[in-house]
Design a protein around this motif. Sequence first.
Motif, short mmCIF file in Angstrom:
data_model
loop_
_atom_site.label_atom_id
_atom_site.label_comp_id
_atom_site.label_asym_id
_atom_site.label_seq_id
_atom_site.Cartn_x
_atom_site.Cartn_y
_atom_site.Cartn_z
N LEU A 95 0.84 -1.21 0.00
CA LEU A 95 0.00 0.00 0.00
C LEU A 95 0.87 1.25 0.00
N ALA A 96 1.94 1.25 0.82
CA ALA A 96 2.84 2.41 0.89
C ALA A 96 3.50 2.65 -0.46
N SER A 99 0.85 3.83 -3.10
CA SER A 99 0.40 5.21 -2.82
C SER A 99 1.47 6.22 -3.17
N SER A 100 2.72 5.94 -2.79
CA SER A 100 3.78 6.91 -3.09
C SER A 100 3.99 7.02 -4.60
N LEU B 95 -2.14 5.80 6.05
CA LEU B 95 -0.91 5.26 5.46
C LEU B 95 -0.76 5.70 4.00
N ALA B 96 -1.88 5.63 3.25
CA ALA B 96 -1.84 6.03 1.84
C ALA B 96 -1.47 7.50 1.71
N SER B 99 2.25 8.10 2.82
CA SER B 99 3.19 7.54 1.83
C SER B 99 3.24 8.39 0.57
N SER B 100 2.07 8.81 0.07
CA SER B 100 2.07 9.61 -1.15
C SER B 100 2.74 10.96 -0.90
N SER B 101 2.52 11.53 0.29
CA SER B 101 3.18 12.81 0.62
C SER B 101 4.70 12.63 0.68
N GLY B 103 6.44 10.37 -0.89
CA GLY B 103 6.92 10.17 -2.26
C GLY B 103 7.08 11.48 -3.00
#
Lengths: 153, 153
Positions: A95-96, A99-100, B95-96, B99-101, B103
């Motif tokens: 998921l991590a 999402s990233s 978590l999503a 993680s996206s932040s 990235g």
Amino acid sequence: MKSVPGSVGTGVSFALRLGQAIFSSSSLFFMSSGAGFYSYTAFCFLVTIMGLVIPWSFTLALIDGYSILTKRPIHHQGILQVVVLGDLVLWILTLAAASSSAGVLDLLIGADDVSFCPPRLCGKYQISAVMAFLSWFLSMASSLSNLCLLSSW
Amino acid sequence: MKSVPGSVGTGVSFALRLGQAIFSSSSLFFMSSGAGFYSYTAFCFLVTIMGLVIPWSFTLALIDGYSILTKRPIHHQGILQVVVLGDLVLWILTLAAASSSAGVLDLLIGADDVSFCPPRLCGKYQISAVMAFLSWFLSMASSLSNLCLLSSW
């Protein structure tokens, strides 16, 4: 102990593991076929995690297949604990990573200067991220089934 | 039914919920104090999710506090199911978002052209992402405790 559909050693689990292996392989294929993915940490992270998910899912699919063919269900608490722990860790990491990658892709596609990501290359990265999310979704089903079986012990 | 430390209505749960509320508030504060965060979808997503986590954690902290003060443990299966479901959904979303932040931040910091992210601004975004990860970590402890209690019913 009750029987839980989707838990290790069942036909549903075999289908879920095969699906995970196929989606994670597709994610790895589409990401690595887009040259230059290694310039982005998020994409490298996705490739690493997919490289872990593929052997894990494939091994568990083999175990499920063996269990179905020999009609010997796997009711060993130790094995189930290892499977649940491994599933949970890979589930969080998938998921991590997905999402990233999605966050980075959104930034690359939305940027005014698109020279870093031509449409064809970005399309591959997008398919890879979608495949990773699908693999994560199937992994959630497997994890929850095994967790239910473990808690009913 | 066995007692699980960290499950709803206990002192550990109260501390965990307070920690979640503090970390998610800090994350929201640091992100929104960095002007221009709304230009990035990942940061907007993080702000939205933190805006959901704060009232959720705060409400559950109040319920825990009330339960401790009145010495009446919450052993209602319906309430516990709602708490577990809400925790799980917010846990995944946190978590999503974190993680996206992370990235996107890695891409912004590592880029050659750093005009979009001055060091001071990027520092705030980084603290915000770290706070979101800490909130997610505490949320995991709460979720697992409540899940253990629910499964022992």
